[in-house]
Motif scaffolding. Structure first.
Motif, PDB file in Angstrom:
ATOM      1  N   SER A 170       0.839  -1.200   0.000  1.00 27.00           N
ATOM      2  CA  SER A 170       0.000   0.000   0.000  1.00 27.00           C
ATOM      3  C   SER A 170       0.875   1.252   0.000  1.00 27.00           C
ATOM      4  O   SER A 170       0.515   2.271  -0.569  1.00 27.00           O
TER       5      SER A 170
ATOM      6  N   SER B  50      -1.485   4.069  -1.422  1.00 19.98           N
ATOM      7  CA  SER B  50      -2.848   3.929  -0.915  1.00 19.98           C
ATOM      8  C   SER B  50      -2.854   3.668   0.586  1.00 19.98           C
ATOM      9  O   SER B  50      -3.815   3.165   1.130  1.00 19.98           O
TER      10      SER B  50
ATOM     11  N   ASP C 247      -8.809  -1.306   1.304  1.00 20.44           N
ATOM     12  CA  ASP C 247      -8.096  -1.075   0.050  1.00 20.44           C
ATOM     13  C   ASP C 247      -8.822  -1.844  -1.037  1.00 20.44           C
ATOM     14  O   ASP C 247      -9.519  -2.807  -0.756  1.00 20.44           O
ATOM     15  N   LEU C 248      -8.662  -1.398  -2.273  1.00 17.60           N
ATOM     16  CA  LEU C 248      -9.398  -2.047  -3.353  1.00 17.60           C
ATOM     17  C   LEU C 248      -8.605  -3.181  -3.971  1.00 17.60           C
ATOM     18  O   LEU C 248      -9.132  -3.986  -4.709  1.00 17.60           O
TER      19      LEU C 248
ATOM     20  N   ASP D 283      -7.868   0.494  -8.248  1.00 16.54           N
ATOM     21  CA  ASP D 283      -7.289   1.183  -7.093  1.00 16.54           C
ATOM     22  C   ASP D 283      -6.503   2.431  -7.490  1.00 16.54           C
ATOM     23  O   ASP D 283      -5.891   3.077  -6.649  1.00 16.54           O
TER      24      ASP D 283
END
Ligand SMILES: [Cu+2]
Length: 805
Positions: A198, A203, A231-232, A326
């Protein structure tokens, strides 16, 4: 290598020769011969699977290829053809090819241990089946994580009698995600838990980031309810590929209509697709025709396919862009020549925006399901059996909260309303953006010298940016699935071209399943069980099987059923669309139903590759079906649940501290240890080996031994029995009793101030001893290393390095 042997044409010529003199005589008779007998042709392919050096990022790495290509060659057939596909395994490991979305005999489905034994190194397997359907499909390896490394390609079946759309020029678009990192290492990193991906994606979520957006309340209400940061996507990718390249071009005439067969052949990435020259006309989903409708922006779930028609504007080169869901990258197809027109940028997902209201009931819930507003009791009572948003008890009054009770009103709330809203303030099509250099964009080399990720200018102070890229440093932001600019899949608009409803007199078997998971340990479940611990789902020929899928996680799960098409119950009633893969969005329910008419053992799973590998799968078994002896002999491998080894060492000036973990889905063997030498006479040490049985994301029970000593003198050795439990605010707690009757209680908490910089504290109280407290901060430097500084109640101040493996 790829030689579709069109014995069809030879047969036809011969037939024509023979028929000529007889045609007058038997002309009328011929009308009664079934068409498939006249047209059925055998179409053969040879597919060779091998390792090959490829370059996507500027360095050569080994990729898996089919006939030397990545993606593999598109396989083309006509409905009614007889396919003979010889798959040659030139790897030093097992492999397989699965024909995704194809109706075929069970033994030809290509899932190791489910429908056949895997193809051994050096061996060839011959797939043979009739093509009963038409449309856009794909194929991929179903062995371990091979799909991530390149084993996928398109499979296109032309209809026997096409319509106007079938006369258009078509172009296959295979979307995928690429990482130079070995897929096994990716899974390991996910299992051990790491902020690294991430951080790389930008993200990460943090207290300062939330403060910057004025969203501290959302941040802490999420923490309070013990949800992991949303998170995607789990994985960081080096590149996103369109037909194996980051940029591709295609000649096209002004005014021309082109049919793009878009396939999400990615391991974990959903894509937004969009065309700079105008809207997308959607004519098929998962290979099956739907009533055409238009969309500016379409979210494609992993393993889905869509056929879209684009119309070339008067002149220029127009971008067809696929953006990772994302926001971490994109790939493009440029159509036509002339001045360039970029597709619009898509707002970055605002991962801080929480989908749920805060309630005391959820804060104090005993189980993860309860904390999501979807407890096991409520699930069993059928509270979430209707499609739509779930767990919204805190927001009942809001329009998304109302649960439609009437099946005719079934409606994926939020999904349905989003596309109808105006794309306000955002000029979607045909706007040229300056953020990509045109001459760089088409240098012909996939991924070389290309800007990977275009970042919009980050607002906020420079020092924060230096510490780390955070969600809050992106602009613009929009809430995923809630904002019309970031729609979820357009399922409510998918309307079959003819009724798909089943005979109401057929018996219906209803199977309710929750989609559960644990982001931290990276285990994924159906009905709180991984594949390795679960029974198969038994169904019977002739019945209608209905799956009610209740997602109790913050992730999307694209669920795929092999060997069948299912109806996705949506707003279209009896015209519900037929699909083979359906996205079950975070905290929503999706209902599908299918006619059990394809005898066999079929795999059903989340198509996020690492979720499938981590347990989110089931075998769907037809009553009375027996697999062949060779498959039955290896079936047990399907339920293998491998152990992973990971751990960390904090090496500091006054002390060292560490843990090593050897765990599979349910069983965790660990040893925690610490050694201190500062402010004490003799070297002080403690080791606690333990075995944990994992219950769910909140709880595990354990037994072990607590050993303590100074120098080579053992001061304590007691058996311990205890419970670990996650408290509100994501505070980890642990309580144990030992064989001497002493009791110990410990809590620990860490908080990300920025994605790199975290603070932590741990407190331990022992009735036999005293308090032990440590507190400090870590700064993430690289995937395996952090700086650490802390104060320890016994050993004092110190600093050093943390190593994670
Ligand atoms: Cu999943």
């Amino acid at each position: 290598m790829i030689t579709p042997d069109r014995s069809q044409s030879a047969a036809r010529r011969m037939l024509a020769k023979l028929m000529k003199p007889l045609v007058t005589l038997f002309g009328c008779l011929a009308l009664f011969i079934p068409m498939p007998m006249l047209l059925a042709a055998t179409v053969e392919y040879d597919l060779t699977i091998a390792w090959q050096e490829m370059n996507f990022t500027g360095r050569m790495v080994k990729a898996l290829t089919v006939n030397g290509q990545l993606p593999g060659p598109p396989l083309r057939f006509t409905q009614g053809d007889h396919a003979v596909i010889r798959v040659h395994n030139q790897l030093d490991e097992e492999t397989s090819i699965h024909w995704h979305g194809i109706l075929l005999p069970n033994a030809m489905d290509g899932v190791p241990f489910v429908t056949f034994p895997p193809i051994a190194p050096g061996k060839t397997f011959i797939y043979e089946f009739d093509l009963r359907q038409s449309g856009t499909y794909w194929y991929h390896s179903h062995t371990m994580l091979q799909e991530q490394r390149g084993l996928y390609g398109a499979l296109v079946i032309a209809p026997k009698d096409g319509n106007a759309f079938d006369r258009l020029r078509d172009h296959v678009v295979v979307l995928s995600d690429w990482t130079d990192e070995d897929a096994g290492s990716v899974l390991h990193t996910l299992k051990r838990g790491s902020e690294w991906y991430s951080l790389q994606k930008g993200s990460g979520q943090s207290v300062l980031g939330a403060a910057r957006l004025g969203m501290l309340d959302a941040y802490f209400s999420r923490e309070l309810q013990r949800m992991p940061p949303m998170d995607l996507a789990d994985v960081y990718y080096d590149r996103f590929l369109l037909n194996g390249a980051q940029q591709q071009s295609l000649a096209a005439q002004p005014g021309e209509k082109i049919r793009l067969r878009v396939i999400a052949g990615s391991a974990t990435t959903f894509f937004y697709v969009q065309f700079a020259g105008g809207p997308l006309q959607i004519i098929a989903a998962d290979g099956q025709p739907v009533q055409p409708f238009t969309e500016q922006r379409l979210l494609i779930g992993v393993a889905e396919t869509y056929d879209v028609i684009i119309t070339m504007p008067a002149d220029g080169s127009f971008e067809f862009r696929a953006t990772a869901h994302d926001g971490s990258g994109q790939a493009s197809l440029w159509l036509g020549t002339g001045p360039r027109h970029n597709a619009a940028d898509i707002p970055y997902p605002n991962l801080y925006s929480s989908m749920s209201g805060l309630s005391l009931k959820r804060v104090l819930a005993l189980t993860p399901g309860g904390s999501m507003g979807m407890s096991g009791t409520e699930v069993r009572a059928g509270k979430f059996d209707q499609p739509g948003m779930n767990g919204m008890d805190g927001m009942k009054e809001m329009e998304h909260g109302a649960m439609p009770q009437d099946a005719g009103e079934m409606n994926l709330a939020g999904m349905a309303s989003a596309p109808e809203m105006k794309h306000a303030g955002h000029d979607i099509a045909g706007v040229a953006h300056e953020n990509m250099s045109s001459d760089k964009a088409l240098n012909g080399h996939p991924g070389l010298g290309m800007p990977t990720h275009e970042q919009p200018a980050a607002p906020g102070s420079i020092w924060l940016r230096l510490l780390a890229e955070d969600v809050s440093s992106k602009a613009p932001l929009a809430a995923d699935g809630m904002s019309p600019e970031r729609p979820w899949p357009p399922y409510d608009k998918l309307r079959a071209v003819q009724p798909t409803a089943f005979d109401p007199d057929k018996p219906v078997r209803e199977i309710r399943m929750t989609l559960d998971g644990d982001m931290e340990r990276y285990v994924w479940f159906l009905n709180n069980k991984p594949l390795s611990a679960a029974d198969h789902i038994e169904i019977k020929r002739g019945e209608v099987v209905r799956f009610i899928m209740i997602n109790r996680t913050m992730m999307h799960h694209p669920m795929h059923l092999h060997g069948h098409f299912f109806r996705v119950l949506n707003a279209q009633d009896e015209y519900s669309p037929l699909k083979h893969t359906v996205d079950v969005a975070p905290m929503t329910t999706t209902v599908i139903e299918f006619a059990a008419e394809e005898f066999g053992d079929w795999f059903f799973h989340c198509h996020l590759l690492y979720h499938m590998e981590s347990g989110m799968a089931r075998l769907v078994h037809y009553h009375d079906f027996t697999p062949d002896a060779a498959t039955a002999a290896v079936r047990q491998h399907l339920y293998h649940d491998p152990f992973h080894l990971y751990g960390r060492v904090d090496l500091m000036s006054p002390m060292a501290h560490g843990a090593v973990v050897y765990a599979n889905t349910r069983h965790i063997f660990s040893a925690e240890w610490q050694v201190g030498w500062q402010r004490v006479d003799d070297l002080h040490w403690e080791v606690t080996p333990a075995y944990d049985y994992y219950l769910n994301r909140f709880a595990s029970v354990f037994a072990g031994i607590d050993l303590e000593g100074a120098g080579n003198h053992v001061e304590k050795h007691e058996g311990i029995f205890g419970l670990r439990y996650l408290l509100p605010l994501n505070i980890a707690s642990r309580a144990w009793v030992d064989t001497a009757g002493e009791f110990q209680f410990a809590v620990s908490k860490h908080l990300e101030l920025t994605p790199r910089l975290a603070v932590f504290s741990e407190a331990e109280y022992d009735t036999g001893e005293r308090w032990e407290i440590r507190a400090g901060a870590t700064c993430l430097l690289a995937k395996h290393f952090s700086l650490i500084g802390q104060w320890h109640s016994r050993f004092g101040w110190g600093g050093g390095l943390r190593w994670q493996f």
